[in-house]
Design a protein around this motif. Structure first.
Motif, mmCIF file in Angstrom:
data_model
loop_
_atom_site.group_PDB
_atom_site.id
_atom_site.type_symbol
_atom_site.label_atom_id
_atom_site.label_comp_id
_atom_site.label_asym_id
_atom_site.label_seq_id
_atom_site.Cartn_x
_atom_site.Cartn_y
_atom_site.Cartn_z
ATOM 1 N N GLU A 290 0.822 -1.212 0.000
ATOM 2 C CA GLU A 290 0.000 0.000 0.000
ATOM 3 C C GLU A 290 0.860 1.269 0.000
ATOM 4 N N ALA A 291 2.021 1.213 0.657
ATOM 5 C CA ALA A 291 2.913 2.375 0.669
ATOM 6 C C ALA A 291 3.456 2.664 -0.727
ATOM 7 N N LEU A 292 3.762 1.626 -1.477
ATOM 8 C CA LEU A 292 4.239 1.815 -2.846
ATOM 9 C C LEU A 292 3.141 2.424 -3.723
ATOM 10 N N THR A 293 1.908 1.981 -3.511
ATOM 11 C CA THR A 293 0.784 2.555 -4.258
ATOM 12 C C THR A 293 0.603 4.033 -3.921
ATOM 13 N N GLY A 294 0.726 4.368 -2.628
ATOM 14 C CA GLY A 294 0.620 5.770 -2.227
ATOM 15 C C GLY A 294 1.738 6.622 -2.797
ATOM 16 N N THR A 295 2.952 6.067 -2.852
ATOM 17 C CA THR A 295 4.081 6.798 -3.426
ATOM 18 C C THR A 295 3.850 7.094 -4.905
ATOM 19 N N GLU A 296 3.313 6.119 -5.619
ATOM 20 C CA GLU A 296 3.013 6.303 -7.033
ATOM 21 C C GLU A 296 2.037 7.457 -7.242
ATOM 22 N N LYS A 297 1.014 7.536 -6.391
ATOM 23 C CA LYS A 297 0.030 8.609 -6.521
ATOM 24 C C LYS A 297 0.630 9.967 -6.183
ATOM 25 N N LEU A 298 1.476 10.021 -5.159
ATOM 26 C CA LEU A 298 2.112 11.286 -4.790
ATOM 27 C C LEU A 298 3.021 11.807 -5.899
ATOM 28 N N GLU B 240 2.948 11.136 -9.213
ATOM 29 C CA GLU B 240 2.246 11.558 -10.430
ATOM 30 C C GLU B 240 1.329 12.759 -10.180
ATOM 31 N N THR B 241 0.999 13.035 -8.933
ATOM 32 C CA THR B 241 0.123 14.169 -8.623
ATOM 33 C C THR B 241 0.906 15.456 -8.398
ATOM 34 N N TYR B 242 2.053 15.373 -7.706
ATOM 35 C CA TYR B 242 2.740 16.594 -7.259
ATOM 36 C C TYR B 242 4.117 16.809 -7.880
ATOM 37 N N ALA C 246 13.215 15.574 -15.252
ATOM 38 C CA ALA C 246 11.791 15.590 -14.905
ATOM 39 C C ALA C 246 11.382 16.988 -14.448
ATOM 40 N N PHE C 247 10.155 17.359 -14.800
ATOM 41 C CA PHE C 247 9.663 18.690 -14.430
ATOM 42 C C PHE C 247 8.299 18.553 -13.749
ATOM 43 N N PRO C 248 8.088 19.225 -12.610
ATOM 44 C CA PRO C 248 9.071 20.055 -11.899
ATOM 45 C C PRO C 248 10.093 19.235 -11.111
ATOM 46 N N GLY C 249 9.754 18.045 -10.722
ATOM 47 C CA GLY C 249 10.716 17.188 -10.017
ATOM 48 C C GLY C 249 10.876 17.491 -8.546
ATOM 49 N N LYS C 250 10.536 18.705 -8.153
ATOM 50 C CA LYS C 250 10.653 19.087 -6.752
ATOM 51 C C LYS C 250 9.503 20.012 -6.373
ATOM 52 N N VAL C 251 9.228 20.052 -5.083
ATOM 53 C CA VAL C 251 8.176 20.925 -4.552
ATOM 54 C C VAL C 251 8.776 21.703 -3.390
ATOM 55 N N CYS C 252 8.520 23.000 -3.344
ATOM 56 C CA CYS C 252 9.162 23.855 -2.344
ATOM 57 C C CYS C 252 8.126 24.671 -1.567
ATOM 58 N N GLY C 253 8.598 25.196 -0.435
ATOM 59 C CA GLY C 253 7.843 26.170 0.339
ATOM 60 C C GLY C 253 6.476 25.708 0.806
ATOM 61 N N SER C 254 5.521 26.603 0.677
ATOM 62 C CA SER C 254 4.164 26.338 1.166
ATOM 63 C C SER C 254 3.494 25.194 0.410
ATOM 64 N N ASN C 255 3.863 25.002 -0.853
ATOM 65 C CA ASN C 255 3.308 23.871 -1.615
ATOM 66 C C ASN C 255 3.720 22.538 -0.993
ATOM 67 N N LEU C 256 4.968 22.470 -0.566
ATOM 68 C CA LEU C 256 5.442 21.246 0.087
ATOM 69 C C LEU C 256 4.740 21.046 1.420
ATOM 70 N N SER D 235 1.765 21.960 2.209
ATOM 71 C CA SER D 235 0.398 21.499 1.960
ATOM 72 C C SER D 235 0.367 20.008 1.624
ATOM 73 N N ILE D 236 1.422 19.534 0.931
ATOM 74 C CA ILE D 236 1.500 18.105 0.628
ATOM 75 C C ILE D 236 1.673 17.294 1.908
ATOM 76 N N CYS D 237 2.544 17.783 2.782
ATOM 77 C CA CYS D 237 2.812 17.056 4.028
ATOM 78 C C CYS D 237 1.584 16.982 4.922
ATOM 79 N N LYS D 238 0.660 17.924 4.748
ATOM 80 C CA LYS D 238 -0.541 17.927 5.572
ATOM 81 C C LYS D 238 -1.634 17.018 5.028
ATOM 82 N N THR D 239 -1.457 16.511 3.820
ATOM 83 C CA THR D 239 -2.476 15.641 3.240
ATOM 84 C C THR D 239 -2.476 14.282 3.941
ATOM 85 N N ALA D 240 -3.650 13.682 3.993
ATOM 86 C CA ALA D 240 -3.784 12.364 4.618
ATOM 87 C C ALA D 240 -3.017 11.310 3.811
#
Length: 277
Positions: free
Chosen positions: A38-46, A48-50, A214-224, A226-231
């Motif tokens: 399940e962790a691998l499935t969640g990583t795949e979604k993260l 391709e989404t962000y 890869a683009f963007p390949g990274k997420v910074c600042g407040s965007n990051l 917000s990702i960390c706060k997601t379930a």
């Protein structure tokens, strides 16, 4: 002698170390395989989404994830069968060792399990006496498979070394997610860091998860943040931790199996039983 009495007497000579190791092995493998899948499935979604909008950037990663998930299916099946076999081997060798030291009263089940140790009795006289009890015949058949403790020790040792590598690899995603979570904590509390919030990033390319183009390949600042706060991120992080704990539990169970099997084999070898008994 009833079957219930036979089982009760067999449990008197039960290999408690092997029983504990078997339970720990099944628990660890179930935790590692279930949570890891399940962790691998969640990583795949993260990813391709962000982290990437181009499928070609993470196509190879998805193929690797799917391959690992198939390996997880095979790992669960293998350890279920091998754990049961090691438990049977524990009963077999522990019964033989306790017979040597006189701590185990031989029953029909015990005689069957030790048939390959003693070679059995021959020439009982009547035809009826030559026909073994059905339970004893099953134990005789089982004894032929379990009469090579040296091979079980060798296989378990090799499997422990391989699983040690799996345990080390399972720590890698925990490390990556922990670094990302730590970065998010720094963003959430800017007074505790001297760096600018915009420069605090989680770069998937730095860990080899995505190619450098890869683009963007990274997420910074407040965007990051917000990702960390997601379930989804929180769940995936905790699933990787659970998988790591499962790998550790499986490693401990294999070490317990190996120590118990080595001790029983050494005692039987020292008492002149040979490598096949």
């Amino acid at each position: 002698m009833s079957l219930l009495e036979c089982c009760a007497r067999c449990l008197v000579g039960a290999p408690f170390a092997s029983l504990v190791a078997t339970g720990l092995c099944f628990f660890g493998v179930a935790l590692f395989c279930g949570c890891g899948h399940e962790a691998l499935t969640g990583t795949e979604k993260l990813i391709e989404t962000y982290f990437s909008k181009n499928y070609q950037d993470y196509e190879y990663l998805i193929n690797v994830i799917h391959a690992f998930q198939y390996v997880i299916y095979g790992t669960a099946s293998f350890f279920f069968l091998y754990g049961a076999l090691l438990l049977a081997e524990g009963f077999y060798t522990t019964g033989a060792v306790r017979q040597i030291f006189g701590d185990y009263k031989t029953t029909i089940c015990g005689k069957g399990l030790s048939a390959t140790v003693t070679g059995g009795q021959k020439g009982r006289g009547s035809r009826g006496q030559h026909q073994a009890h059905s339970l004893e015949r099953v134990c005789h058949c089982l004894g032929k498979w379990l009469g090579h403790p040296d091979k079980f020790v060798g296989i378990t040792y090799a499997l422990t070394v391989v699983w040690l590598l799996v345990f080390a690899c399972s720590a890698v995603p925990v490390y990556i997610y922990f670094n990302t979570w730590t970065t998010c904590q720094s963003i959430a509390a800017p007074s505790k860091t001297s760096a600018s919030i915009g420069t605090l990033c989680a770069d998937a390319r730095m860990y080899g998860v995505l190619p450098w183009n890869a683009f963007p390949g990274k997420v910074c600042g407040s965007n990051l943040l917000s990702i960390c706060k997601t379930a989804e991120f929180q769940m995936t992080f905790h699933l990787f931790i659970a998988a790591f704990v499962g790998a550790a539990a499986t490693l401990v169970s294999l070490l317990t199996f190996m120590i118990a099997a080595t001790y029983n084999f050494a005692v039987l070898k020292l008492m002149g039983r040979g490598t096949k008994f």
